[in-house]
Design a protein around this motif. Structure first.
Motif, PDB file in Angstrom:
ATOM      1  N   ILE A 117       0.922  -1.141   0.013  1.00  0.00           N
ATOM      2  CA  ILE A 117       0.103   0.138   0.049  1.00  0.00           C
ATOM      3  C   ILE A 117       0.884   1.273  -0.001  1.00  0.00           C
ATOM      4  CG2 ILE A 117      -1.726   1.225   1.018  1.00  0.00           C
ATOM      5  CD1 ILE A 117      -2.822  -1.294   2.335  1.00  0.00           C
ATOM      6  N   ARG A 118       0.756   2.287  -0.728  1.00  0.00           N
ATOM      7  CA  ARG A 118       1.549   3.315  -1.081  1.00  0.00           C
ATOM      8  C   ARG A 118       1.064   4.264   0.212  1.00  0.00           C
ATOM      9  NH1 ARG A 118       5.391   4.598  -4.124  1.00  0.00           N
ATOM     10  NH2 ARG A 118       5.982   7.015  -4.478  1.00  0.00           N
ATOM     11  N   PRO A 119       1.892   4.809   1.041  1.00  0.00           N
ATOM     12  CA  PRO A 119       1.501   5.723   1.997  1.00  0.00           C
ATOM     13  C   PRO A 119       0.928   7.016   1.471  1.00  0.00           C
ATOM     14  CG  PRO A 119       3.711   5.803   1.949  1.00  0.00           C
ATOM     15  CD  PRO A 119       3.255   4.681   0.970  1.00  0.00           C
ATOM     16  N   ALA A 120      -0.069   7.477   1.976  1.00  0.00           N
ATOM     17  CA  ALA A 120      -0.822   8.931   1.431  1.00  0.00           C
ATOM     18  C   ALA A 120      -0.355   9.991   2.474  1.00  0.00           C
ATOM     19  CB  ALA A 120      -2.186   8.803   1.455  1.00  0.00           C
ATOM     20  N   HIS A 121       0.252   9.641   3.691  1.00  0.00           N
ATOM     21  CA  HIS A 121       0.448  10.486   4.593  1.00  0.00           C
ATOM     22  C   HIS A 121       2.254  10.521   4.947  1.00  0.00           C
ATOM     23  CE1 HIS A 121      -3.751  10.902   5.134  1.00  0.00           C
ATOM     24  NE2 HIS A 121      -3.771   9.646   5.297  1.00  0.00           N
ATOM     25  N   PHE A 122       2.545  11.512   5.222  1.00  0.00           N
ATOM     26  CA  PHE A 122       3.892  12.108   5.532  1.00  0.00           C
ATOM     27  C   PHE A 122       4.434  12.929   6.563  1.00  0.00           C
ATOM     28  CE2 PHE A 122       7.964  14.444   4.593  1.00  0.00           C
ATOM     29  CZ  PHE A 122       8.806  13.616   4.325  1.00  0.00           C
ATOM     30  N   ALA A 123       5.287  12.691   7.349  1.00  0.00           N
ATOM     31  CA  ALA A 123       5.912  13.502   8.452  1.00  0.00           C
ATOM     32  C   ALA A 123       7.202  13.932   8.179  1.00  0.00           C
ATOM     33  CB  ALA A 123       5.732  12.597   9.711  1.00  0.00           C
ATOM     34  N   PHE A 124       7.493  15.227   8.331  1.00  0.00           N
ATOM     35  CA  PHE A 124       8.660  15.988   8.051  1.00  0.00           C
ATOM     36  C   PHE A 124       9.339  15.767   9.286  1.00  0.00           C
ATOM     37  CE2 PHE A 124       6.199  18.657   5.387  1.00  0.00           C
ATOM     38  CZ  PHE A 124       6.706  18.748   4.274  1.00  0.00           C
ATOM     39  N   PRO A 125      10.779  15.015   9.109  1.00  0.00           N
ATOM     40  CA  PRO A 125      11.669  14.905  10.230  1.00  0.00           C
ATOM     41  C   PRO A 125      12.056  16.142  11.052  1.00  0.00           C
ATOM     42  CG  PRO A 125      12.424  13.498   8.427  1.00  0.00           C
ATOM     43  CD  PRO A 125      11.231  14.364   7.825  1.00  0.00           C
ATOM     44  N   TYR A 126      11.793  16.128  12.177  1.00  0.00           N
ATOM     45  CA  TYR A 126      12.282  17.184  13.221  1.00  0.00           C
ATOM     46  C   TYR A 126      10.838  18.118  13.090  1.00  0.00           C
ATOM     47  CZ  TYR A 126      16.623  15.305  12.912  1.00  0.00           C
ATOM     48  OH  TYR A 126      17.788  14.598  12.591  1.00  0.00           O
ATOM     49  N   GLY A 127      10.443  18.486  11.939  1.00  0.00           N
ATOM     50  CA  GLY A 127       9.285  19.390  11.638  1.00  0.00           C
ATOM     51  C   GLY A 127       9.284  20.742  11.839  1.00  0.00           C
ATOM     52  N   ASP A 128      10.435  21.233  12.610  1.00  0.00           N
ATOM     53  CA  ASP A 128      10.270  22.802  12.974  1.00  0.00           C
ATOM     54  C   ASP A 128      10.540  23.437  11.805  1.00  0.00           C
ATOM     55  OD1 ASP A 128      13.652  23.417  13.127  1.00  0.00           O
ATOM     56  OD2 ASP A 128      13.215  21.510  13.269  1.00  0.00           O
ATOM     57  N   PRO A 129      10.429  24.830  11.734  1.00  0.00           N
ATOM     58  CA  PRO A 129      10.694  25.710  10.883  1.00  0.00           C
ATOM     59  C   PRO A 129      11.832  25.816  10.095  1.00  0.00           C
ATOM     60  CG  PRO A 129       9.599  26.949  12.538  1.00  0.00           C
ATOM     61  CD  PRO A 129       9.880  25.528  12.952  1.00  0.00           C
ATOM     62  N   GLY A 130      13.067  25.364  10.780  1.00  0.00           N
ATOM     63  CA  GLY A 130      14.143  25.116  10.166  1.00  0.00           C
ATOM     64  C   GLY A 130      14.456  23.860   9.404  1.00  0.00           C
ATOM     65  N   SER A 131      13.601  22.732   9.614  1.00  0.00           N
ATOM     66  CA  SER A 131      13.767  21.501   9.068  1.00  0.00           C
ATOM     67  C   SER A 131      12.674  21.328   7.780  1.00  0.00           C
ATOM     68  CB  SER A 131      13.211  20.578   9.984  1.00  0.00           C
ATOM     69  OG  SER A 131      14.370  20.761  11.122  1.00  0.00           O
ATOM     70  N   ALA A 132      11.448  22.112   7.754  1.00  0.00           N
ATOM     71  CA  ALA A 132      10.613  22.049   6.651  1.00  0.00           C
ATOM     72  C   ALA A 132       9.935  23.505   6.548  1.00  0.00           C
ATOM     73  CB  ALA A 132       9.577  21.068   7.147  1.00  0.00           C
ATOM     74  N   GLY A 133       9.918  24.117   5.384  1.00  0.00           N
ATOM     75  CA  GLY A 133       9.066  25.313   5.094  1.00  0.00           C
ATOM     76  C   GLY A 133       8.362  25.202   3.852  1.00  0.00           C
ATOM     77  N   PRO A 134       7.598  26.282   3.526  1.00  0.00           N
ATOM     78  CA  PRO A 134       6.594  26.456   2.448  1.00  0.00           C
ATOM     79  C   PRO A 134       7.338  25.701   1.138  1.00  0.00           C
ATOM     80  CG  PRO A 134       6.667  28.747   3.514  1.00  0.00           C
ATOM     81  CD  PRO A 134       8.075  27.826   4.061  1.00  0.00           C
ATOM     82  N   VAL A 135       8.369  25.722   0.778  1.00  0.00           N
ATOM     83  CA  VAL A 135       8.956  24.869  -0.400  1.00  0.00           C
ATOM     84  C   VAL A 135       8.650  23.620  -0.350  1.00  0.00           C
ATOM     85  CG1 VAL A 135      10.990  24.433  -1.710  1.00  0.00           C
ATOM     86  CG2 VAL A 135      10.652  26.896  -1.282  1.00  0.00           C
ATOM     87  N   ASP A 136       9.133  22.989   0.956  1.00  0.00           N
ATOM     88  CA  ASP A 136       8.962  21.478   1.238  1.00  0.00           C
ATOM     89  C   ASP A 136       7.445  21.244   1.339  1.00  0.00           C
ATOM     90  OD1 ASP A 136      11.754  21.574   1.701  1.00  0.00           O
ATOM     91  OD2 ASP A 136      11.381  23.008   3.644  1.00  0.00           O
ATOM     92  N   PHE A 137       6.636  22.261   1.974  1.00  0.00           N
ATOM     93  CA  PHE A 137       5.319  21.789   1.956  1.00  0.00           C
ATOM     94  C   PHE A 137       4.703  21.530   0.374  1.00  0.00           C
ATOM     95  CE2 PHE A 137       5.156  24.912   5.943  1.00  0.00           C
ATOM     96  CZ  PHE A 137       5.829  23.963   6.621  1.00  0.00           C
ATOM     97  N   ALA A 138       4.809  22.507  -0.310  1.00  0.00           N
ATOM     98  CA  ALA A 138       4.664  22.472  -1.614  1.00  0.00           C
ATOM     99  C   ALA A 138       5.214  21.142  -2.290  1.00  0.00           C
ATOM    100  CB  ALA A 138       5.130  23.759  -2.545  1.00  0.00           C
TER     101      ALA A 138
END
Length: 350
Positions: free
Chosen positions: A264-285
């Motif tokens: 089954i292909r996962p539909a959901h993702f979690a950004f490692p660490y997940g803080d603003p320095g680890s994931a931002g608007p470009v990464d969300f897109a």
């Protein structure tokens, strides 16, 4: 420093709770629901030096939180159901429970609690971990400092020597090294920890095999419709700190590997660490463009109806090992501590 900050925060939250102000704020702050972040679930460790205890909650506490959520009248839902409610403007408030990294104790201690209540849960897997080559470097760093009275490492080309004789020394040295490692590039970070692990004889691969579920264990959990398996990259790199090509490989590669193992292909993702320095608007897109239905961060906040346009930039609330009190979770459920959250800052619309 971290201990002082925690003490101050607890005092502020206690004051907020006992004033009753959270109940007045709740109609405006509680939103559509919330997503809890957890990592490890296991019995309390009575150790003076345990810097990663913040990533652990006791089974009894988690069970009490589940009681509290039920008594509050909130629905415990899967990530799929959370998305449906947001998209269809379903006004029934919800809570989703998510677990990062795939610790074996999730199976041993958390899953039975959810199974007994017929509650869903989501587990995000960094796929190098069940493949047996994961690097839980923050846990390795704790073990390294535990084993020595003085730690030496190379920082910016110079020798850095830190004391580690007492629990206080160890904690201070851990915090200094940890936050330095979080601030540098991912490749250098991992190389520094590998050198330290070799010097102080800490086997990171064995640590991973001891603590993380293998694919057979994940497969058995995933067979239960209550359990959703999500992607969490391959190597647990901060997406914002690596090249776009590497980020795509980490994100798509983890989904590919999960699909290969579970069918089954996962539909959901979690950004490692997940803080603003680890994931931002470009990464969300990027997460949206790569086909993920949702992506969660660790930006603190409730989920609001407007998040249906920001499904790959969802906030979460941590069940933190330093805050194992139903007083704090009552505040979380009201949304009062997160009232200043701005939806518009989260990222581009879906």
């Amino acid at each position: 420093m971290a201990g002082v900050k925690t003490t101050v925060m607890k005092a502020v939250m206690s004051g907020l709770y006992h004033s009753g102000a959270h109940r007045l704020i709740a109609p405006y702050s509680q939103g559509a629901g919330m997503i809890f972040t957890l990592h490890s679930v296991k019995p309390y460790r009575d150790k003076a030096f345990a810097p990663n205890r913040i990533l652990e909650v006791a089974p009894d506490f988690l069970n009490a939180v589940l009681d509290q959520v039920e008594e509050s009248g909130l629905d415990v839902v899967s990530m799929d159901e959370a998305v449906r409610r947001l998209r269809e403007d379903d006004d029934r408030r919800f809570v989703s429970f998510t677990f990062d990294d795939g610790y074996r104790d999730n199976r041993n201690y958390a899953y039975p609690l959810f199974k007994a209540r017929n509650f869903p849960m989501t587990i995000y897997i960094p796929t190098d971990y069940p493949d047996g080559r994961g690097e839980l470097w923050w846990l390795a760093l704790e073990e390294i400092i535990e084993r020595t009275n003085e730690i030496e490492l190379c920082r910016n080309g110079e020798l850095w020597r830190l004391p580690a004789e007492t629990p206080q020394d160890k904690m201070k040295s851990f915090e200094q090294i940890y936050w330095w490692l979080r601030g540098i590039d991912e490749a250098t970070q991992r190389q520094v920890v590998r050198v330290l692990a070799e010097r102080y004889e800490v086997d990171m691969e064995q640590m991973c095999r001891d603590l993380i579920m293998n694919w057979d264990e994940i497969r058995r959990l995933a067979a239960d419709p209550l359990v959703t398996i999500g992607a969490h990259t391959k190597s647990h790199y901060a997406i914002a700190k690596i090249s776009p090509a590497r980020a795509v490989d980490e994100m798509v590669g983890s989904a590919d590997r999960i699909e290969q193992e579970l069918g089954i292909r996962p539909a959901h993702f979690a950004f490692p660490y997940g803080d603003p320095g680890s994931a931002g608007p470009v990464d969300f897109a990027m997460a949206r463009e790569l086909g993920f239905t949702t992506a969660v961060t660790t930006r603190k906040g409730m989920v609001f109806p407007k998040h249906k346009d920001h499904l790959t930039a969802l906030p979460r609330v941590s069940l933190n090992g330093d805050y194992q009190s139903l007083t704090y979770t009552a505040l979380y459920l009201s949304g009062a501590p997160f009232a200043p959250l701005s939806i518009e800052e989260l990222g581009p619309a879906d």
